[in-house]
Structures are given as C-alpha cells and as structure tokens.
Scaffold this motif. Structure first.
Motif, short mmCIF file in Angstrom:
data_model
loop_
_atom_site.label_atom_id
_atom_site.label_comp_id
_atom_site.label_asym_id
_atom_site.label_seq_id
_atom_site.Cartn_x
_atom_site.Cartn_y
_atom_site.Cartn_z
N ILE A 6 32.99 39.77 34.89
CA ILE A 6 34.04 39.51 35.07
C ILE A 6 35.13 38.65 35.24
O ILE A 6 36.09 38.38 33.93
N ILE A 7 35.54 37.75 35.88
CA ILE A 7 35.97 36.42 36.33
C ILE A 7 35.77 35.63 35.33
O ILE A 7 36.99 35.51 35.09
N GLN A 8 35.10 35.54 34.55
CA GLN A 8 34.81 34.23 33.63
C GLN A 8 35.26 35.24 32.57
O GLN A 8 36.08 34.16 31.28
N LEU A 9 34.70 36.28 31.92
CA LEU A 9 35.83 36.94 30.54
C LEU A 9 37.77 36.90 30.88
O LEU A 9 38.12 36.14 30.08
N LYS A 10 37.40 36.93 32.14
CA LYS A 10 39.90 36.50 32.74
C LYS A 10 40.23 35.71 32.41
O LYS A 10 40.84 35.12 31.87
N ARG A 11 39.28 34.33 32.64
CA ARG A 11 39.44 33.33 32.00
C ARG A 11 39.24 32.56 31.17
O ARG A 11 40.59 32.11 30.94
N GLY A 12 38.49 33.79 29.94
CA GLY A 12 38.52 32.91 28.20
C GLY A 12 39.63 33.75 28.45
O GLY A 12 40.63 33.53 27.11
N PHE A 13 39.77 34.98 28.49
CA PHE A 13 41.23 35.22 28.07
C PHE A 13 42.87 34.65 28.56
O PHE A 13 43.70 34.41 27.78
N ARG A 14 42.50 34.54 29.76
CA ARG A 14 43.41 33.16 30.62
C ARG A 14 43.87 32.26 29.79
O ARG A 14 44.60 31.49 28.90
N ASP A 15 42.67 31.44 29.03
CA ASP A 15 43.25 30.07 28.91
C ASP A 15 42.89 30.34 27.05
O ASP A 15 42.90 29.09 26.75
N ASN A 16 42.52 31.62 26.23
CA ASN A 16 42.73 31.57 24.97
C ASN A 16 41.29 30.54 24.15
O ASN A 16 41.35 30.07 23.85
N TYR A 88 46.14 37.59 39.27
CA TYR A 88 46.69 37.19 37.74
C TYR A 88 46.84 38.52 36.88
O TYR A 88 45.68 38.95 36.59
N VAL A 89 48.30 39.16 36.12
CA VAL A 89 47.75 40.19 35.12
C VAL A 89 49.24 39.09 34.45
O VAL A 89 49.68 38.81 34.49
N PRO A 90 48.84 39.34 32.58
CA PRO A 90 49.52 38.78 31.66
C PRO A 90 51.29 39.00 32.16
O PRO A 90 50.88 40.57 32.37
N PRO A 91 51.81 38.38 31.44
CA PRO A 91 53.14 38.85 32.03
C PRO A 91 53.27 40.36 31.31
O PRO A 91 54.92 41.00 31.77
N VAL A 92 52.84 40.27 30.20
CA VAL A 92 53.66 41.79 29.49
C VAL A 92 53.00 43.04 30.14
O VAL A 92 53.31 43.36 29.80
N TYR A 93 52.40 42.87 30.98
CA TYR A 93 51.57 43.45 31.04
C TYR A 93 52.15 43.77 32.62
O TYR A 93 52.21 44.92 33.03
N LYS A 94 52.17 43.04 33.16
CA LYS A 94 53.07 43.15 34.80
C LYS A 94 54.16 43.82 34.29
O LYS A 94 54.94 44.16 35.05
N LEU A 95 55.44 43.33 33.19
CA LEU A 95 56.31 43.73 33.28
C LEU A 95 56.32 44.96 32.99
O LEU A 95 56.79 46.41 33.51
N GLU A 96 54.92 45.76 32.62
CA GLU A 96 54.58 47.46 32.13
C GLU A 96 54.57 48.31 33.50
O GLU A 96 54.50 49.40 33.67
N GLY A 97 54.34 47.33 34.86
CA GLY A 97 54.35 47.64 36.27
C GLY A 97 52.33 47.65 36.29
O GLY A 97 52.12 48.07 37.20
N LYS A 98 51.55 47.01 35.24
CA LYS A 98 50.58 47.43 35.48
C LYS A 98 50.19 46.48 36.48
O LYS A 98 50.36 45.13 36.25
N GLY A 99 48.91 46.51 37.59
CA GLY A 99 48.53 45.07 38.36
C GLY A 99 46.78 44.98 38.21
O GLY A 99 46.84 45.40 37.03
N VAL A 106 40.05 47.37 32.92
CA VAL A 106 39.77 46.96 31.29
C VAL A 106 39.09 45.98 31.61
O VAL A 106 37.93 46.14 30.09
N PHE A 107 38.95 45.12 31.64
CA PHE A 107 37.20 44.13 31.41
C PHE A 107 36.10 44.92 32.10
O PHE A 107 35.31 44.51 31.31
N THR A 108 35.80 45.39 32.92
CA THR A 108 34.69 46.15 33.22
C THR A 108 34.48 47.53 32.14
O THR A 108 33.53 47.45 31.69
N GLN A 109 35.77 47.57 32.02
CA GLN A 109 35.61 48.83 30.29
C GLN A 109 34.98 48.18 29.23
O GLN A 109 33.66 48.38 28.22
N PHE A 110 35.20 46.80 29.49
CA PHE A 110 34.86 45.77 28.18
C PHE A 110 33.54 45.70 28.52
O PHE A 110 32.45 45.46 26.89
N LEU A 111 32.95 44.70 29.25
CA LEU A 111 31.74 44.15 29.62
C LEU A 111 30.78 45.87 29.44
O LEU A 111 29.65 45.47 29.26
N LEU A 112 31.08 46.59 30.63
CA LEU A 112 30.24 47.62 30.16
C LEU A 112 30.14 49.00 29.14
O LEU A 112 29.72 50.17 29.57
#
Length: 322
Positions: A6-16, A88-99, A106-112
């Motif tokens: 999950i950490i690696q997937l989050k890094r990839g998403f963050r770094d595009n 870290y949560v992408p700003p667009v989601y943080k503005l929606e109140g997501k933490g 979300v990444f757990t569901q995608f991975l599993l």
C-alpha cells in the motif's frame, strides 16, 4: 507485506509513476511465485516498460537523455522506507473531508482484488461455515511470534468481555475467529459458554500448527534481548518467515489462502474485536471501510487504528512501529 505494498502504491499515485511489484513473495504458493498467487495484477506494465516511461518523463521534465544516470527519485522505491508524510491525502479529497483512513482503505481495496482461485476458496469456506447472509462479529486473536515481542498479549478475558459487549449492543450471537493459535477457538468458546448469552464461535479449517509451532519461543527470546534472525534449533525458535522460506508450494498456498480467507471474513463482519497492533486486523478494517462506505462498530484492545507509514508512534507500553 500488504501494508508495504500500500505504501508503494501511494507513492506511485503521489509521484504519478507506474508501480510494478517485482520478485518472489514469501507466501506465494503457485508457479508465478509472486502476489498474483492471491490477487489480480495491479498493472499491465512491465519492469522494462516502466523504466522506459520513467526515463522519458525525466527527459521531458529535466532534460536528461535515456542514457543518463539519474540520482533523484530513482527507478525503484526502497523497501521499508518510511513515508515522508503518512497523513498525506491529495488536496482534492482533503477538501471533501476525507482523511488517512479513507485514503488507505481505497488502496487496500484496490490491492486486495482476489483472484478466482482465492474467491473460490472463500466461497467454499462461506458455505462450510454457513455464513451466507448471517450477521456476525469478527474477532482476531494474534499470538505466536508477535506475542509480547513488540506489544503485550491480550488476555482472553478481555476478548470475551468485548465480544459480549458487541453481542448485547447489536444483537449478534455468531463469532468468526481468525487466529494463529490452534487453541484460541476452544478458549474463546469455553469462556463464552460460561456466560448467560448463548454464542457460537466458528473458524475456517486450516493447519494452524504450521504457524504456531515454536514461534512463541522467538518472542520470549526477543523479550530477553536475544534477537534470533533465523531459525535456530538450539533455541527452539522458528520465525514465521523462516517457516515460509523452507515451505513447499502446497504449504505456502494453504497459509496464503488462510490469510486471505481471514481478511475477507473479518472485513465482511458486522462488528470487529481485535488489536490494531496486528497488521492483519488493520488491513481487514481498511478493506471493510472501503467496501461498506462507513466505519463499522469495533473495539481495539490495545491501540487505535493507526497509519504512521512505519514511523514509530507512542503506545501505552512504550512505542510501536505502525
């Protein structure tokens, strides 16, 4: 393993950047010897293709040619590297109140996204345990080589008290138990039988002796300041990782299937009792949050849910790497 992915997937998403998992997995019980033994592939990219894409991006952004050596982000994320900003949560989601819990879920569901073989195993166990359309409490009791090594073990009396609290509040009398201890189900059922509420404890059929054998001795030695990195017949200590390294494909497939089934049934439970120092408990809780869209009733008997990106955090007994 799952939290590291999950950490690696989050890094990839963050770094595009595309993320490709390469190499053998210790639980892999199929000829592929990797994570596809239990889940669908996370990407159609290959390692050479990913490297090529990354280098082209560098050339476009920084003026480097493909033949250049680049000492910046690199072509591989270091294993077990702590997250710079675990919250870290992408700003667009943080503005929606997501933490952080939502983002990791979300990444757990995608991975599993379990492969057909694992889904078939889960379905067989669901029918065998008669869990179809049943409301139940999911309980995880983690013992073995983790027992007291980096966190204290929890007495069975506290599990019984928490299960009864959930049962009374939400009117449920069925318990699914996930545990590496072959005796845990009998202990829990016996304890519940001594109360006024009639409850039933079920668990999947699998070889728990494989994981349990000699693992508590490793924790005892660790508590004495003796860190045994490998199996040692003289000390009677066998770490789970050592057992899996020596295991054949059939044994690995059995243990991997058992872990997948426990995660699935804990995630599907209507309430949860366990310890969030256990990575499996946190993974199942995250998967539940993503699937259900809400946080179900839960009791953690040691620490709150945490995601510190493997930084050390304060804990009641000292500190813990979460």
């Amino acid at each position: 393993s799952m939290n590291y992915l999950i950490i690696q997937l989050k890094r990839g998403f963050r770094d595009n950047r595309p993320v490709v998992f390469e190499g053998q997995w210790i639980y892999a019980g199929c000829q592929a010897l990797d994570f596809t033994c239990i889940v669908e592939t996370t990407t159609s990219c290959s390692v050479p293709g990913t490297v090529s894409i990354h280098l082209k991006n560098l050339e476009h952004r920084f003026g480097y040619g493909e033949e250049a050596t680049f000492e910046g982000p690199g072509l591989a994320y270091p294993y077990r590297l702590e997250e710079i900003d675990p919250d870290y949560v992408p700003p667009v989601y943080k503005l929606e109140g997501k933490g952080s819990l939502w983002y990791n879920s979300v990444f757990t569901q995608f991975l599993l996204r379990f492969n057909p073989q694992m889904l078939e195993r889960i379905e067989r166990q669901t029918h065998a345990l008669d869990l179809i359309s049943k409301r139940y409490i999911g309980v995880q009791i983690r013992r073995g080589d983790a027992c007291g090594q980096t966190r204290p073990c929890v007495d069975m009396e506290l599990y019984i008290e928490a299960v009864l609290q959930m049962a009374e509040k939400y009117d449920m009398d069925l318990v699914y138990l996930a545990s590496d201890d072959p005796e845990a189900a009998t202990e829990l059922q016996t304890g519940l039988d001594g109360t006024t509420r009639k409850m039933k404890v079920v668990q999947q059929s699998m070889d728990r002796d494989f994981m349990a054998r000699n693992t508590e001795q490793c924790a005892r030695l660790a508590n004495m300041g003796i860190r045994t990195l490998n199996a040692n017949s003289a000390t009677g200590c066998e770490w789970i990782e050592d057992k899996l390294n020596r295991a054949n494909l059939n044994d690995k497939a059995e243990q991997a299937g058992g872990v997948v089934t426990d995660i699935e049934f804990l995630a599907n439970a209507d309430a949860f009792v366990g310890t969030f120092t256990s990575a499996l408990s946190r993974i199942a809780f995250q998967l539940s949050r993503a699937r259900k869209g809400f946080v179900k009733p839960y009791i953690s008997l040691d620490i709150p849910w945490c995601w510190a990106g493997f930084h050390v955090i304060p804990a009641p007994w000292g500190e813990y790497g979460c």
